[in-house]
Write a protein that holds these residues in place. Sequence first.
Motif, PDB file in Angstrom:
ATOM      1  N   LEU A 115       9.086 -15.737 -12.624  1.00 46.00           N
ATOM      2  CA  LEU A 115       9.236 -14.806 -11.507  1.00 46.00           C
ATOM      3  C   LEU A 115       7.885 -14.432 -10.907  1.00 46.00           C
ATOM      4  N   LEU A 116       6.855 -14.345 -11.741  1.00 47.01           N
ATOM      5  CA  LEU A 116       5.518 -14.094 -11.189  1.00 47.01           C
ATOM      6  C   LEU A 116       5.073 -15.255 -10.303  1.00 47.01           C
ATOM      7  N   GLY A 176       3.334  -7.993  -6.256  1.00 45.32           N
ATOM      8  CA  GLY A 176       3.558  -8.510  -4.910  1.00 45.32           C
ATOM      9  C   GLY A 176       2.882  -7.701  -3.827  1.00 45.32           C
ATOM     10  N   LEU A 177       2.858  -6.397  -3.969  1.00 51.63           N
ATOM     11  CA  LEU A 177       2.247  -5.601  -2.904  1.00 51.63           C
ATOM     12  C   LEU A 177       0.741  -5.846  -2.829  1.00 51.63           C
ATOM     13  N   GLN A 178       0.122  -6.107  -3.954  1.00 52.05           N
ATOM     14  CA  GLN A 178      -1.303  -6.427  -3.927  1.00 52.05           C
ATOM     15  C   GLN A 178      -1.521  -7.781  -3.246  1.00 52.05           C
ATOM     16  N   TRP A 179      -0.689  -8.745  -3.631  1.00 49.88           N
ATOM     17  CA  TRP A 179      -0.831 -10.083  -3.081  1.00 49.88           C
ATOM     18  C   TRP A 179      -0.487 -10.084  -1.588  1.00 49.88           C
ATOM     19  N   LYS A 187      -8.887  -3.818   6.221  1.00 47.25           N
ATOM     20  CA  LYS A 187      -9.049  -2.368   6.160  1.00 47.25           C
ATOM     21  C   LYS A 187      -7.701  -1.712   5.847  1.00 47.25           C
ATOM     22  N   VAL A 188      -7.587  -1.167   4.659  1.00 52.12           N
ATOM     23  CA  VAL A 188      -6.286  -0.651   4.202  1.00 52.12           C
ATOM     24  C   VAL A 188      -5.964   0.686   4.851  1.00 52.12           C
ATOM     25  N   ASN A 189      -4.786   0.774   5.393  1.00 53.71           N
ATOM     26  CA  ASN A 189      -4.270   2.052   5.890  1.00 53.71           C
ATOM     27  C   ASN A 189      -2.769   2.116   5.597  1.00 53.71           C
ATOM     28  N   ILE A 190      -2.127   3.158   6.059  1.00 54.24           N
ATOM     29  CA  ILE A 190      -0.708   3.319   5.723  1.00 54.24           C
ATOM     30  C   ILE A 190       0.131   2.204   6.342  1.00 54.24           C
ATOM     31  N   PHE A 191      -0.184   1.836   7.573  1.00 49.91           N
ATOM     32  CA  PHE A 191       0.524   0.734   8.215  1.00 49.91           C
ATOM     33  C   PHE A 191       0.466  -0.528   7.351  1.00 49.91           C
ATOM     34  N   LYS A 192      -0.701  -0.801   6.795  1.00 50.48           N
ATOM     35  CA  LYS A 192      -0.860  -2.023   5.987  1.00 50.48           C
ATOM     36  C   LYS A 192      -0.119  -1.916   4.649  1.00 50.48           C
ATOM     37  N   ILE A 193      -0.075  -0.727   4.059  1.00 53.23           N
ATOM     38  CA  ILE A 193       0.654  -0.672   2.780  1.00 53.23           C
ATOM     39  C   ILE A 193       2.171  -0.656   2.999  1.00 53.23           C
ATOM     40  N   ILE A 194       2.611  -0.203   4.148  1.00 51.47           N
ATOM     41  CA  ILE A 194       4.038  -0.386   4.471  1.00 51.47           C
ATOM     42  C   ILE A 194       4.347  -1.883   4.543  1.00 51.47           C
ATOM     43  N   ASN A 195       3.508  -2.619   5.241  1.00 49.52           N
ATOM     44  CA  ASN A 195       3.733  -4.058   5.341  1.00 49.52           C
ATOM     45  C   ASN A 195       3.604  -4.762   3.991  1.00 49.52           C
ATOM     46  N   ALA A 196       2.710  -4.261   3.150  1.00 49.78           N
ATOM     47  CA  ALA A 196       2.596  -4.846   1.807  1.00 49.78           C
ATOM     48  C   ALA A 196       3.889  -4.623   1.031  1.00 49.78           C
ATOM     49  N   ASP A 197       4.431  -3.411   1.112  1.00 45.81           N
ATOM     50  CA  ASP A 197       5.736  -3.157   0.486  1.00 45.81           C
ATOM     51  C   ASP A 197       6.808  -4.076   1.066  1.00 45.81           C
ATOM     52  N   PHE A 198       6.807  -4.221   2.391  1.00 47.30           N
ATOM     53  CA  PHE A 198       7.781  -5.110   3.029  1.00 47.30           C
ATOM     54  C   PHE A 198       7.715  -6.521   2.434  1.00 47.30           C
ATOM     55  N   SER A 199       6.488  -7.025   2.256  1.00 49.93           N
ATOM     56  CA  SER A 199       6.362  -8.407   1.784  1.00 49.93           C
ATOM     57  C   SER A 199       7.015  -8.585   0.425  1.00 49.93           C
ATOM     58  N   THR A 200       7.004  -7.529  -0.398  1.00 54.19           N
ATOM     59  CA  THR A 200       7.637  -7.654  -1.716  1.00 54.19           C
ATOM     60  C   THR A 200       9.150  -7.712  -1.621  1.00 54.19           C
ATOM     61  N   ALA A 201       9.698  -7.171  -0.523  1.00 52.34           N
ATOM     62  CA  ALA A 201      11.161  -7.169  -0.385  1.00 52.34           C
ATOM     63  C   ALA A 201      11.712  -8.590  -0.396  1.00 52.34           C
TER      64      ALA A 201
END
Lengths: 437, 437, 437
Positions: free
Chosen positions: C149-150, C98-101, C117-131
């Motif tokens: 589930l996939l 999910g975090l990749q998607w 452009k990947v940065n920390i802000f974007k990977i926080i949001n990627a983690d959020f999306s998986t929630a």
Amino acid sequence: MPAYATNMRTKFPIVALALEIITIILFAVFVVYDDGKGHGHDTHSNETHHKEAQPMDLYPMFQDVHVMIFIGFGFLMTFLKRYGFSSVGLNLLLAAFGLQWGLLTQGLWHLDDGKIKVNIFKIINADFSTATVLISFGAVLGKTSPVQLLIMTILEITVFSINEHLVATVLKANDVGASMIIHAFGAYFGLAVARVLYRPGLKNGHENNGSVYHSDLFAMIGTVFLWMFWPSFNSAIADAGFTQLTAVVNTYLSLAACVLSAYAISSLVEHKGKLDMVHIQNATLAGGVAVGTCADMNIGPYGAMLIGLVAGGISTLGFKYLTPLLASKLGIQDTCGVHNLHGMPGILGGLAGIVAVALGKKEGGVAAMQAAALASSLGFALVGGALTGLIMKLPFWGQPPDQNCFDDSIYWEVPEEEEENEESLTHADHSKNKVEV
Amino acid sequence: MPAYATNMRTKFPIVALALEIITIILFAVFVVYDDGKGHGHDTHSNETHHKEAQPMDLYPMFQDVHVMIFIGFGFLMTFLKRYGFSSVGLNLLLAAFGLQWGLLTQGLWHLDDGKIKVNIFKIINADFSTATVLISFGAVLGKTSPVQLLIMTILEITVFSINEHLVATVLKANDVGASMIIHAFGAYFGLAVARVLYRPGLKNGHENNGSVYHSDLFAMIGTVFLWMFWPSFNSAIADAGFTQLTAVVNTYLSLAACVLSAYAISSLVEHKGKLDMVHIQNATLAGGVAVGTCADMNIGPYGAMLIGLVAGGISTLGFKYLTPLLASKLGIQDTCGVHNLHGMPGILGGLAGIVAVALGKKEGGVAAMQAAALASSLGFALVGGALTGLIMKLPFWGQPPDQNCFDDSIYWEVPEEEEENEESLTHADHSKNKVEV
Amino acid sequence: MPAYATNMRTKFPIVALALEIITIILFAVFVVYDDGKGHGHDTHSNETHHKEAQPMDLYPMFQDVHVMIFIGFGFLMTFLKRYGFSSVGLNLLLAAFGLQWGLLTQGLWHLDDGKIKVNIFKIINADFSTATVLISFGAVLGKTSPVQLLIMTILEITVFSINEHLVATVLKANDVGASMIIHAFGAYFGLAVARVLYRPGLKNGHENNGSVYHSDLFAMIGTVFLWMFWPSFNSAIADAGFTQLTAVVNTYLSLAACVLSAYAISSLVEHKGKLDMVHIQNATLAGGVAVGTCADMNIGPYGAMLIGLVAGGISTLGFKYLTPLLASKLGIQDTCGVHNLHGMPGILGGLAGIVAVALGKKEGGVAAMQAAALASSLGFALVGGALTGLIMKLPFWGQPPDQNCFDDSIYWEVPEEEEENEESLTHADHSKNKVEV
């Protein structure tokens, strides 16, 4: 058995909600966000040095301390075979209430325009204040009701805040890692409570006062998180920069040395040289406690290691030889052995602080004030704990009878036994067949 | 059985205390706090870039690494049904001693005015040095005594520090996430030890060399903490700023891709397409190992993901097909399969580093030096591990007999069975009825 | 039973590898490292404020969120007696994919020179999306296959990214802690899926749909980590400085107050005033959900505590009274009770946000836009969830038959029973005697 009215249905909800609503009202009156525009009339000996450059600078430190309070203390106490729900669950309850109460009682000494201005420094200190209660909780673990423990929380944190103010602001003593004002205080407060609540019926032990294999592993989660983050505990409110680095390095090294002595002495005193999980779970942490007062002092890395080495040994020996004596001779039944992890190492930390200050290892420190701080912490703890114990002993707080001690099922819904398998019933097998809805 | 004098009562305390006291003396002579006033005569290839702007800048990174070492490695090895105390407990012992020893052996290469000046950068590297031992511990898990393991710790970290100095300072090779100098090194060192300690008596397996349901869940605590904090491991000592960000992003993405291939291949090779916990606990981490050398290089996010994808597959296939062959054909009994998690992915990481440098993905990198670094790491590991194994094989270190392998009860007090329930005895039911004191 | 072809051997590896390879190709085309040289044409309402001063400033916040996603959600769901492997294992799988998607689907709205452009802000949001997916996973826990589930992951995150863009960029609504766009969205999406996948065969419950003693303790690991790090979740993408501090303080206090009401109401509604672990594991977190939208608003510390107090009560009452009704009357079988932890508290958070903005507690906020954001989130969730459920219901994704629900052994190799001890067989005793190789 009227004295043991352990049904919490009315008492506990009323007490918990009343305390929370009173607290919210006090927050509405006194507590605002720190907007960085304070008048700086703060008299707190530490806080002036600690105005963070940015509001969130201390946040990672705060989160480390937070983990110690909620995971560390909570899981450390799950070693009992049938008291894990209470250990981690009541730890959460007491700390969640305690941090609110601590924010108020500590903050009232440091009003700014009549308000308590909340920032990261203040919530670190609020978390710290709950540590005293969680230490005392360890002494009475398994033998008190949730209502009794809420009462202990409110009283202990109030007394703590008075002593903390006296030590830090009046005496201007150093105790950056709180060997005296948290560890020794929390331990002797709890031991005083335990003495007042002495249960002769438990002097021959109790079936449930022991561990099973997996409960010992759960406890190790607590141990290891406490061990890892202790450098944050001891340095969180140190002066920023190299002083804070010193506190981290001293604690890191003291804990490392402490592990070796805890393991060595455990093997030395046990049957066939085997290691005892109780020692490993607890005595490996004594180095963090004992180096607390000196953590930000120039004691040298080897000095920190010596303190840790001694602490690990004393603590292990305490578990092996002193705890049984305290119970049989003095009537102090200390479930988790907090005297060995927090009591003696806390005093050792206080004494080391006196010596270090006397040797000039801390600029501006006065050895007599360090000694006064230690005496004050022990005095408030013993008197406060004894009075608190008397209040907790009143017969209407739902204290469990002896036979139900150390057993979650008196205050918790616990998964029930599988009826079809009654013959081979084991603890791990108690499963609650909830009807899916 | 005189060769199996497993009573640790004298040996272990003496060895542990002697090592600690010698270490404290060495610290008293060599180690001081970093006061930021160093002469900068440091020859370490990395450290010059890494002078932190503030003394505590790297502290959150340090704590992430700390969690990996003590919770990650410790709980990862609790998968065995009756070896959890040793896994998490001896992990703590070895790492606590190892970090002190690593601080010395690494620090001696970088003296400043004749002193080792401790700062956060140095304690991160001290933690790193222990990782090599914990990896090797995985290979011999369940088959060695605490004294043997302390000997391995001191020897392995010494050899590691020599190789690390050669790779980083002499060869000036890149290995920011330590695929070569920690993972491949630790794995092949441990495999060499395991080969020397080969036990023919275990070639048909051992009742206790397996998991139970909850031990597999404890192990997942280790897996997930390692997985989450691996970006910190690979970036902790990277150049500050965008280079460090690159190391984080590459590791984050490599690990994410690795999970998919580990799950897919596990299902592909298992009976009825079921997933195997051993693969999930371990192979999901191979992406972190394999991307280590390249982590701070400009390989592109998709490049990192490809490395992770391959690593997850190789690792899973290794568990399924190679580990049995290593045991039956080469006499290498690798309890945790460290060859699959650290060995092959570590080599893959080293090879990827050679290719990436050859393609100009790292400014100033020289492909031949990368290759030399990989060869050096493998050479030191195999020779050092074999010699260490020979020393560990000496018959007076309390090595357990075959029948007591993988069993905590030989070195630990383990909760005893409930006697009243002997008929339905199960492991989860072994409860120690301690007499309360 | 042809409809239940649960053998995953071909389906799962093909789907997992195909998704990963497609994702890597998309990353090769679209994703680069953030080098700090963007043109700033970003239209994201938050990101402009959030350009970090340094690339790694948000990294500690990211790691806290990361722990919530992988340890928090993963272990929270291990409460089921025989579904722990799936809970923590599939949580890892879904979140890793999910975090990749999420990085792709969120990033496509904010291209810079045609690149993400990947940065920390974007990977926080990627983690959020998986929630969102992990919340929905809780509703269908135990009743779906890994392939299903996939599919849910890819569809839900896509829909989430559309709604998130609409709420944040088009409506310019405030939802810093994501009460609406993550919690309410994830809950109602999952409930819609659960409705479509309704299983009449489970209406009288299922033997395995319940906890055992230690599974409840594993779940508490998840609860406590979520509880501790929730202030990071709600403040991670807040404006730096005092706004971020406000978000931390509000969340810290809301959660603390919530614990008291969750415990009080649990005791009030349960038999003999006992506490129920299901309530404690979940309702203690409702304060974090409910204060999300308002977290960075000037609602006052007491305001945050009131929100937490109400949320803890509503959530507990929901578990006790509403969940059974939803199942029996509406055919919504919500395994983890996500409606009580994320659904109702998420709506409460959205409503509180409308009120707070109407009262002028957030500069530039518009109450109508807040209301539109809540409606949008619920609408996308219900419609998106229903459609996703229909796709998941197709008969070739390996959905488990009723009798194998809530049981790891259908998709996992589970340690087998000890044959020599068949009489006294218990769950904890299922040990796999692996042949050592």
